[in-house]
Design a protein around this motif. Structure first.
Motif, PDB file in Angstrom:
ATOM      1  N   ILE A  67       4.888  29.444 -62.000  1.00 16.77           N
ATOM      2  CA  ILE A  67       5.801  30.450 -61.318  1.00 16.77           C
ATOM      3  C   ILE A  67       7.025  30.462 -62.245  1.00 16.77           C
ATOM      4  CG2 ILE A  67       5.029  29.829 -58.956  1.00 16.77           C
ATOM      5  CD1 ILE A  67       7.657  28.290 -58.789  1.00 16.77           C
ATOM      6  N   VAL A  68       7.869  31.476 -62.122  1.00 13.04           N
ATOM      7  CA  VAL A  68       9.160  31.677 -62.882  1.00 13.04           C
ATOM      8  C   VAL A  68      10.074  31.834 -61.634  1.00 13.04           C
ATOM      9  CG1 VAL A  68      10.384  32.792 -64.459  1.00 13.04           C
ATOM     10  CG2 VAL A  68       8.061  31.977 -65.080  1.00 13.04           C
ATOM     11  N   ARG A  69      11.227  31.366 -61.580  1.00 13.12           N
ATOM     12  CA  ARG A  69      12.189  31.716 -60.769  1.00 13.12           C
ATOM     13  C   ARG A  69      13.470  32.126 -61.451  1.00 13.12           C
ATOM     14  NH1 ARG A  69       8.468  32.446 -57.897  1.00 13.12           N
ATOM     15  NH2 ARG A  69       8.102  31.919 -55.832  1.00 13.12           N
ATOM     16  N   GLY A  70      13.979  31.215 -62.390  1.00 15.51           N
ATOM     17  CA  GLY A  70      15.141  31.273 -63.020  1.00 15.51           C
ATOM     18  C   GLY A  70      16.338  30.774 -62.028  1.00 15.51           C
ATOM     19  N   ASP A  71      17.469  30.543 -63.265  1.00 13.05           N
ATOM     20  CA  ASP A  71      18.803  30.067 -62.593  1.00 13.05           C
ATOM     21  C   ASP A  71      19.567  31.161 -61.964  1.00 13.05           C
ATOM     22  OD1 ASP A  71      17.886  27.293 -63.839  1.00 13.05           O
ATOM     23  OD2 ASP A  71      19.188  27.788 -65.472  1.00 13.05           O
ATOM     24  N   PRO A  72      20.004  31.125 -60.591  1.00 14.23           N
ATOM     25  CA  PRO A  72      20.889  32.364 -60.373  1.00 14.23           C
ATOM     26  C   PRO A  72      22.060  32.638 -61.211  1.00 14.23           C
ATOM     27  CG  PRO A  72      19.768  31.104 -58.655  1.00 14.23           C
ATOM     28  CD  PRO A  72      19.411  30.310 -59.419  1.00 14.23           C
ATOM     29  N   THR A  73      22.889  31.473 -61.485  1.00 10.24           N
ATOM     30  CA  THR A  73      24.189  31.553 -62.118  1.00 10.24           C
ATOM     31  C   THR A  73      24.081  30.170 -63.198  1.00 10.24           C
ATOM     32  OG1 THR A  73      25.314  30.189 -60.411  1.00 10.24           O
ATOM     33  CG2 THR A  73      25.408  32.632 -60.418  1.00 10.24           C
ATOM     34  N   HIS A  74      24.307  28.979 -62.691  1.00  8.66           N
ATOM     35  CA  HIS A  74      24.768  27.665 -63.578  1.00  8.66           C
ATOM     36  C   HIS A  74      23.288  27.057 -63.707  1.00  8.66           C
ATOM     37  CE1 HIS A  74      25.211  25.472 -60.284  1.00  8.66           C
ATOM     38  NE2 HIS A  74      26.301  26.112 -59.747  1.00  8.66           N
ATOM     39  N   ALA A  75      23.094  26.199 -64.383  1.00  3.09           N
ATOM     40  CA  ALA A  75      21.844  25.352 -64.506  1.00  3.09           C
ATOM     41  C   ALA A  75      21.545  24.655 -63.303  1.00  3.09           C
ATOM     42  CB  ALA A  75      21.931  24.509 -65.990  1.00  3.09           C
ATOM     43  N   ALA A  76      22.383  24.260 -62.568  1.00  6.25           N
ATOM     44  CA  ALA A  76      22.227  23.724 -61.330  1.00  6.25           C
ATOM     45  C   ALA A  76      22.029  24.464 -60.212  1.00  6.25           C
ATOM     46  CB  ALA A  76      22.884  22.439 -61.053  1.00  6.25           C
ATOM     47  N   PRO A  98      18.242  27.018 -55.540  1.00 10.26           N
ATOM     48  CA  PRO A  98      18.219  26.209 -54.465  1.00 10.26           C
ATOM     49  C   PRO A  98      17.183  25.125 -54.361  1.00 10.26           C
ATOM     50  CG  PRO A  98      17.360  28.357 -54.070  1.00 10.26           C
ATOM     51  CD  PRO A  98      17.772  28.413 -55.400  1.00 10.26           C
ATOM     52  N   ASP A  99      17.277  24.144 -53.663  1.00  9.25           N
ATOM     53  CA  ASP A  99      16.166  22.936 -53.529  1.00  9.25           C
ATOM     54  C   ASP A  99      14.888  23.507 -53.296  1.00  9.25           C
ATOM     55  OD1 ASP A  99      18.318  21.310 -53.850  1.00  9.25           O
ATOM     56  OD2 ASP A  99      18.403  20.377 -51.759  1.00  9.25           O
ATOM     57  N   ALA A 100      14.627  24.513 -52.557  1.00 12.42           N
ATOM     58  CA  ALA A 100      13.319  25.003 -52.460  1.00 12.42           C
ATOM     59  C   ALA A 100      12.703  25.545 -53.606  1.00 12.42           C
ATOM     60  CB  ALA A 100      13.469  26.260 -51.544  1.00 12.42           C
TER      61      ALA A 100
END
Length: 268
Positions: free
Chosen positions: A87-96, A99-101
């Motif tokens: 799968i690929v999701r990506g970082d919404p903004t910063h590297a952390a 979400p945990d999910a």
């Protein structure tokens, strides 16, 4: 390991690299079970190659066990297990920021699915003195995927687990290959074979490299050979490597306006 006559399970086998691997393995005389979330698509590929299909969510250990059982009911003991689902999701903004999910999903798909397959198959493989695991990781498992920390971290873990398998069980007759492709024209990128060009390989290109590697007993399979050069550079001069990746990220932001895998492959 020669794949002719072997029983093979391929997760994520209904499309992309998995489907290409299934077609090529069947053409070599293998008996192929395609395990995929999309059972209808898996059945289409299975019907095409004379294989079998089973619904499988690789985030569930019980479903991996069930896929193995279905393959063994149809063809006998599993000789080769290909953990290909990804799968690929990506970082919404910063590297952390994911979400945990999303972190948990990446962990289960990219790492635990490999662990669960090995846990189910190793005892019988060790007893027989043969078997092969093909764990599909990514170039990100040797390098890094800019803009997707969870993907990168779990692909590194996938490479490490494959290494542990081979260190611990190579002397038991167990083969292990970890596949680390860079960018491939597959549905994961919203692309098909006709989009392949330059360093953007087709799924069939990758599948051919995988089966050649399995037959040759290769541990790290690099469909893109330059990934090996990048990995050597990373190990020899980490500071230079990080600086180069930072510049690549900056170029991505300036030229494409965002850090996504769909944009990054255009610069490679």
């Amino acid at each position: 390991m020669n794949v002719s006559g072997k029983t093979i399970v391929i997760t994520g086998g209904a499309s992309g690299i998995g489907a290409a691997m299934a077609r090529q393995a069947a053409a070599k005389g293998a008996k192929v079970c395609i395990a995929d979330l999309n059972l209808e698509a898996a059945k289409e590929v299975a019907d095409e190659i004379g294989g079998t299909a089973v619904a499988c969510d690789v985030t569930q250990e019980t479903q991996i066990i069930a896929a193995i059982a279905a393959a063994e009911d149809a063809y006998g003991p599993v000789d080769i297990f290909v953990s290909n689902a990804g799968i690929v999701r990506g970082d919404p903004t910063h590297a952390a920021s994911a979400p945990d999910a999303d972190w948990a999903l990446n962990w289960n798909v990219h790492v635990m699915s490999h662990v669960w397959a090995a846990r189910a198959l190793l005892p019988a493989m060790i007893e027989r003195g043969s078997g092969h695991f093909v764990n599909v990781a990514s170039a990100a498992g040797l390098l890094n995927q800019i803009g997707d920390a969870a993907y990168s971290a779990t692909k590194h873990a996938a490479v490490s687990f494959a290494e542990s398998l081979l260190i611990s069980h190579g002397d038991d007759g167990i083969g292990v290959s970890v596949v680390c492709p860079q960018y491939v024209a597959t549905p994961l990128l919203g692309l098909g074979d006709s989009d392949a060009r330059g360093n953007l390989l087709t799924a069939s290109d990758v599948a051919a490299a995988v089966w050649q590697g399995v037959e040759d007993g290769t541990f790290v399979i690099l469909p893109h050979p330059d990934v090996g050069q990048y990995s050597a550079l990373r190990g020899a001069n980490p500071a230079r490597w990080i600086s180069g990746m930072q510049k690549l990220r900056g170029k991505l932001l300036a030229q494409e306006g965002g850090v996504t895998i769909e944009n990054l492959f255009k610069l490679i």
